[in-house]
Design a protein around this motif. Structure first.
Motif, PDB file in Angstrom:
ATOM      1  N   ASP A 137      27.617  12.257  66.384  1.00  0.00           N
ATOM      2  CA  ASP A 137      27.923  12.624  65.003  1.00  0.00           C
ATOM      3  C   ASP A 137      27.941  14.154  64.897  1.00  0.00           C
ATOM      4  O   ASP A 137      27.306  14.841  65.689  1.00  0.00           O
ATOM      5  N   GLU A 138      28.648  14.667  63.894  1.00  0.00           N
ATOM      6  CA  GLU A 138      28.806  16.121  63.737  1.00  0.00           C
ATOM      7  C   GLU A 138      29.313  16.731  65.052  1.00  0.00           C
ATOM      8  O   GLU A 138      28.793  17.737  65.545  1.00  0.00           O
ATOM      9  N   ALA A 139      30.352  16.106  65.609  1.00  0.00           N
ATOM     10  CA  ALA A 139      30.821  16.475  66.955  1.00  0.00           C
ATOM     11  C   ALA A 139      31.343  17.905  67.033  1.00  0.00           C
ATOM     12  O   ALA A 139      31.445  18.468  68.132  1.00  0.00           O
ATOM     13  N   HIS A 140      31.669  18.524  65.893  1.00  0.00           N
ATOM     14  CA  HIS A 140      32.121  19.927  65.924  1.00  0.00           C
ATOM     15  C   HIS A 140      31.046  20.861  66.484  1.00  0.00           C
ATOM     16  O   HIS A 140      31.353  21.975  66.902  1.00  0.00           O
ATOM     17  N   CYS A 141      29.797  20.395  66.496  1.00  0.00           N
ATOM     18  CA  CYS A 141      28.699  21.228  67.006  1.00  0.00           C
ATOM     19  C   CYS A 141      28.823  21.492  68.505  1.00  0.00           C
ATOM     20  O   CYS A 141      28.157  22.390  69.029  1.00  0.00           O
ATOM     21  N   VAL A 142      29.653  20.717  69.209  1.00  0.00           N
ATOM     22  CA  VAL A 142      29.808  20.906  70.650  1.00  0.00           C
ATOM     23  C   VAL A 142      30.744  22.070  70.957  1.00  0.00           C
ATOM     24  O   VAL A 142      30.770  22.575  72.076  1.00  0.00           O
ATOM     25  N   SER A 143      31.505  22.510  69.969  1.00  0.00           N
ATOM     26  CA  SER A 143      32.503  23.556  70.189  1.00  0.00           C
ATOM     27  C   SER A 143      31.988  24.927  69.756  1.00  0.00           C
ATOM     28  O   SER A 143      31.451  25.079  68.659  1.00  0.00           O
ATOM     29  N   GLN A 144      32.193  25.922  70.601  1.00  0.00           N
ATOM     30  CA  GLN A 144      31.813  27.284  70.236  1.00  0.00           C
ATOM     31  C   GLN A 144      32.661  27.794  69.076  1.00  0.00           C
ATOM     32  O   GLN A 144      32.309  28.784  68.439  1.00  0.00           O
ATOM     33  N   TRP A 145      33.772  27.102  68.788  1.00  0.00           N
ATOM     34  CA  TRP A 145      34.637  27.499  67.680  1.00  0.00           C
ATOM     35  C   TRP A 145      34.308  26.718  66.417  1.00  0.00           C
ATOM     36  O   TRP A 145      34.922  26.910  65.383  1.00  0.00           O
ATOM     37  N   GLY A 146      33.346  25.792  66.521  1.00  0.00           N
ATOM     38  CA  GLY A 146      32.931  25.018  65.353  1.00  0.00           C
ATOM     39  C   GLY A 146      32.007  25.829  64.468  1.00  0.00           C
ATOM     40  O   GLY A 146      31.427  26.837  64.891  1.00  0.00           O
ATOM     41  N   HIS A 147      31.822  25.364  63.217  1.00  0.00           N
ATOM     42  CA  HIS A 147      31.044  26.172  62.271  1.00  0.00           C
ATOM     43  C   HIS A 147      29.547  26.003  62.431  1.00  0.00           C
ATOM     44  O   HIS A 147      28.781  26.624  61.712  1.00  0.00           O
ATOM     45  N   ASP A 148      29.111  25.161  63.394  1.00  0.00           N
ATOM     46  CA  ASP A 148      27.663  24.995  63.594  1.00  0.00           C
ATOM     47  C   ASP A 148      27.393  24.682  65.068  1.00  0.00           C
ATOM     48  O   ASP A 148      26.777  23.685  65.400  1.00  0.00           O
ATOM     49  N   PHE A 149      27.882  25.551  65.962  1.00  0.00           N
ATOM     50  CA  PHE A 149      27.770  25.319  67.402  1.00  0.00           C
ATOM     51  C   PHE A 149      26.314  25.212  67.832  1.00  0.00           C
ATOM     52  O   PHE A 149      25.483  26.037  67.482  1.00  0.00           O
ATOM     53  N   ARG A 150      26.026  24.181  68.640  1.00  0.00           N
ATOM     54  CA  ARG A 150      24.687  23.973  69.192  1.00  0.00           C
ATOM     55  C   ARG A 150      24.814  23.731  70.695  1.00  0.00           C
ATOM     56  O   ARG A 150      25.343  22.693  71.109  1.00  0.00           O
ATOM     57  N   PRO A 151      24.330  24.651  71.526  1.00  0.00           N
ATOM     58  CA  PRO A 151      24.467  24.495  72.979  1.00  0.00           C
ATOM     59  C   PRO A 151      23.890  23.191  73.510  1.00  0.00           C
ATOM     60  O   PRO A 151      24.353  22.682  74.540  1.00  0.00           O
ATOM     61  N   ALA A 152      22.878  22.631  72.827  1.00  0.00           N
ATOM     62  CA  ALA A 152      22.285  21.368  73.298  1.00  0.00           C
ATOM     63  C   ALA A 152      23.332  20.253  73.355  1.00  0.00           C
ATOM     64  O   ALA A 152      23.194  19.304  74.146  1.00  0.00           O
ATOM     65  N   TYR A 153      24.390  20.354  72.532  1.00  0.00           N
ATOM     66  CA  TYR A 153      25.450  19.344  72.554  1.00  0.00           C
ATOM     67  C   TYR A 153      26.196  19.320  73.893  1.00  0.00           C
ATOM     68  O   TYR A 153      26.795  18.311  74.264  1.00  0.00           O
ATOM     69  N   LEU A 154      26.176  20.453  74.618  1.00  0.00           N
ATOM     70  CA  LEU A 154      26.887  20.523  75.886  1.00  0.00           C
ATOM     71  C   LEU A 154      26.273  19.592  76.930  1.00  0.00           C
ATOM     72  O   LEU A 154      26.922  19.237  77.910  1.00  0.00           O
ATOM     73  N   LYS A 155      25.039  19.197  76.712  1.00  0.00           N
ATOM     74  CA  LYS A 155      24.340  18.309  77.650  1.00  0.00           C
ATOM     75  C   LYS A 155      24.821  16.861  77.515  1.00  0.00           C
ATOM     76  O   LYS A 155      24.624  16.048  78.416  1.00  0.00           O
ATOM     77  N   ILE A 156      25.449  16.547  76.400  1.00  0.00           N
ATOM     78  CA  ILE A 156      25.822  15.152  76.124  1.00  0.00           C
ATOM     79  C   ILE A 156      26.760  14.596  77.181  1.00  0.00           C
ATOM     80  O   ILE A 156      26.666  13.421  77.567  1.00  0.00           O
ATOM     81  N   SER A 157      27.666  15.453  77.685  1.00  0.00           N
ATOM     82  CA  SER A 157      28.657  14.963  78.649  1.00  0.00           C
ATOM     83  C   SER A 157      28.014  14.405  79.916  1.00  0.00           C
ATOM     84  O   SER A 157      28.604  13.569  80.612  1.00  0.00           O
ATOM     85  N   THR A 158      26.751  14.844  80.227  1.00  0.00           N
ATOM     86  CA  THR A 158      26.084  14.320  81.424  1.00  0.00           C
ATOM     87  C   THR A 158      25.783  12.828  81.296  1.00  0.00           C
ATOM     88  O   THR A 158      25.598  12.145  82.311  1.00  0.00           O
ATOM     89  N   LEU A 159      25.731  12.323  80.050  1.00  0.00           N
ATOM     90  CA  LEU A 159      25.486  10.886  79.870  1.00  0.00           C
ATOM     91  C   LEU A 159      26.623  10.047  80.455  1.00  0.00           C
ATOM     92  O   LEU A 159      26.446   8.858  80.724  1.00  0.00           O
TER      93      LEU A 159
END
Length: 631
Positions: A137-159
């Protein structure tokens, strides 16, 4: 799809899906990676909750919004669906118990914040769970161009490595074309099926008005449209002030912000939801999970930080598809104020490092320690102690929150400390004489074995859960014990909880996260420029400006925004209006509102003619903002 509809009817009591919901659900049920952009009010939660209930196993939901997670878990539990949330501030022992419940307790939903994926042991536990769907949810947080970027989202792809056959569902309410491309790449979505609902809301009239007296214009709007309304402001103080002003003008209004207690929040929200009051004046803390169909007007009296937030907040109007208004009121000083408030308060690396060190010192956290420590926090007191500017400090803390270094909760909480002051045998004697209090007292003693020796921080929710009572019942027993001098019991209210998510390493911590700081600061500047362009552009339909921002081109004028109306309605002849104003000013000085009322003209027409008269030295502006003829 009949099975999905049956689930919808059973748990949500709806007889049909909203636009695109059934297609998204079908895609997920077929095991496809799916990406859905559904503007606010589109019913995103149903898109993962329904397919998760149709399949065996657990749906993993990753979301940064703690309040929304808690709200969804509570709503699922009310429907008899077992759900758990692993949010900040939960100790490791408690998380182990919760994850055991997921593994052996027939749970259907596990909600967690992306920061939890930073812990390898949590991923190891998740790997053993029968995950049937992974929802971001709030998937825009994974993008550095999103309005609420969160680096922790980058870990999701390891799943993906551990669940190669489990579909991923990415959900967001707002994403520009660049952000959409980035989401697909960063989450490693495999040939995702993209579902995108247009950002067009044809029933909403987007209005931008430049006014001298915002409260007067609000009063006009609310009188003309007496249906439910939301007024968004930038700070807590303004919620109370404007609500009080509206009540004094004869409107029924209440207020809402993150610093209110849960009881006050629920009371004020319900008063508005049940239409005991017309208006709720709120910060952006208000809105998550709120779906009131008949909101007629959403008014912003201060500039929003970005177009994404504005679109979502404005979109809470008119969900019943009837005509509604999203009104943004500006004054000439707003742009300067916004630049001062947003841009001058952006922290640089030097300030970020200083603030973090002082924050650790403030709570007496030693180097190499502090992980999972939780504290109550008062921002103003902290800033006064170290002479820090409040807005800049808060912006720095928000950045550290998004980076996962800390978790800053704006939810109202209550700090309780407790100590038994009589011997244990006397406590046992009390329980034998008061059997109704026994379960709660036993739960306290089992949870806090050192509670006889010292004042002990006390988790009200945990004790209520362990004793099978509600929080009010635990409170009642604590008060009774205090009255009988059995315990020392102190309760202190606060509106912020701070959790340290990693050990203190000072510059090493800041050096690791500061690489994102400059990029995020530049992004905020660009986003504010987009807001300024939206309010300043006098040559384009407001609805078109919003759609173009989100990548929808070749759109037609909406026909009912502030731009379209001024071009559709034939303006009063400016020469006649100028003569009319001069005639009025011969009788006495007037302000712009009085001129508008006496000439029965629009604000825009009056301001345009007044500007011409000023430039031609026919009139003057007095210090009290009235206009007078030159002698």
């Amino acid at each position: 799809m009949n099975d999905a509809l049956a689930v919808l009817q059973k748990y949500w009591k709806h007889n049909s899906f909203r636009s695109l919901q059934n297609e998204i659900i079908e895609s997920v049920l077929q095991g496809q990676d799916t990406f859905a952009v559904l503007p606010t009010g589109g019913g995103k939660s149903v898109c993962f909750q329904v397919p998760a209930l149709l399949n065996k196993g657990i749906c993993l939901v990753i979301s940064p919004l703690v309040a929304l997670m808690k709200d969804q878990v509570a709503n699922l539990q009310l429907k008899g669906i077992k759900a758990i949330a692993l949010t900040g501030g939960i100790r490791s022992e408690e998380m182990i118990d919760l994850l055991d419940n997921c593994q052996y307790g027939d749970y259907k939903f596990l909600y967690l914040s992306p920061e939890r994926l930073q812990s390898d042991w949590i991923i190891d536990r998740i790997k053993k769970l029968p995950i049937n769907l992974i929802t971001i949810d709030e998937a825009h947080c994974v993008s550095q161009w999103g309005h609420d970027f969160r680096p922790a989202y980058l870990k999701i792809s390891t799943l993906k490595e551990y669940f190669p056959n489990t579909p991923f569902l990415a959900l967001t309410a707002s994403a520009t074309p660049r952000v959409k491309t980035d989401i697909i790449q960063q989450l490693s979505l495999e040939k995702p099926i993209l579902f995108e609902k247009s950002f067009s809301r044809p029933n909403i009239a987007y209005m931008v008005f430049e006014v001298e007296d915002k409260l007067f214009r609000v009063e006009q709007v609310l009188k003309k449209n007496p249906e439910p309304s939301i007024i968004y402001v930038r700070n807590r103080k303004s919620t109370l002030e404007i609500a009080s002003q509206l009540n004094s003008l004869g409107f029924k209004a209440t207020h809402y912000h993150g610093g209110l207690s849960s009881k006050e929040k629920d009371k004020n929200m319900q008063a508005w939801m049940q239409e005991e009051v017309q208006v709720i004046v709120a910060t952006n803390a208000f809105g998550m999970g709120i779906d009131k169909p008949n909101v007629k007007t959403v008014i912003h009296v201060q500039l929003p930080e970005n177009m994404e937030n504005y679109y979502q907040e404005a979109g809470r109007a008119g969900r019943n598809e009837e005509k509604a208004f999203a009104i943004l009121l500006t004054s000439p000083s707003d742009i300067i104020h916004a630049e001062n408030q947003f841009l001058n308060s952006l922290p640089d690396k030097k300030f970020l490092n200083l603030m973090y060190v002082k924050l650790c010192n403030y709570f007496q956290i030693a180097y190499g320690e502090g992980i999972d420590e939780q504290f109550t926090f008062n921002l103003n007191q902290f800033c006064i102690k170290y002479k820090f500017p409040t807005l800049k400090t808060y912006a720095a803390m928000q950045f550290l929150d998004r980076q996962g270094v800390i978790t800053l909760s704006q939810e109202f909480s209550e700090k309780i400390t407790l100590q038994f002051t009589i011997p244990s045998k006397e406590v046992i004697r009390y329980m034998s004489l008061n059997p109704n209090d026994e379960e709660i007292i036993l739960a306290i003693l089992r949870t806090y074995p050192g509670i006889y020796e010292m004042q002990t921080a006390f988790n009200l929710q945990l004790v209520a859960k362990k004793s099978n009572h509600n929080e009010a019942q635990v409170h009642a027993v604590l008060n009774k014990l205090k009255e009988k001098n059995i315990v020392e019991y102190q309760s202190k209210n606060n509106d912020t909880t701070l959790v340290f998510n990693e050990i203190r390493e000072d510059e090493r911590t800041i050096n690791r996260v500061s690489k994102h700081l400059e990029h995020q600061n530049q992004l905020k500047k660009t986003q504010l420029e987009s807001v300024i362009e939206y309010i300043s552009n006098k040559d384009t339909c407001k609805s078109q400006l919003i759609l173009n921002y989100f990548g929808e081109k070749n759109t037609e004028d909406c026909g009912h925004c502030s731009y379209c109306i001024t071009h559709k309605i034939k303006k009063k002849d400016s020469k006649n209006l100028a003569q009319e104003i001069v005639t009025l000013l011969k009788q006495g000085d007037l302000n712009s509102r009085e001129i508008q009322n006496k000439t029965n003209s629009s604000t825009e027409d009056v301001f345009s003619v007044l500007q011409d008269l000023l430039e031609n030295n026919i009139i003057l502006v007095q210090p009290n903002n009235t206009y007078t003829l030159r002698l």
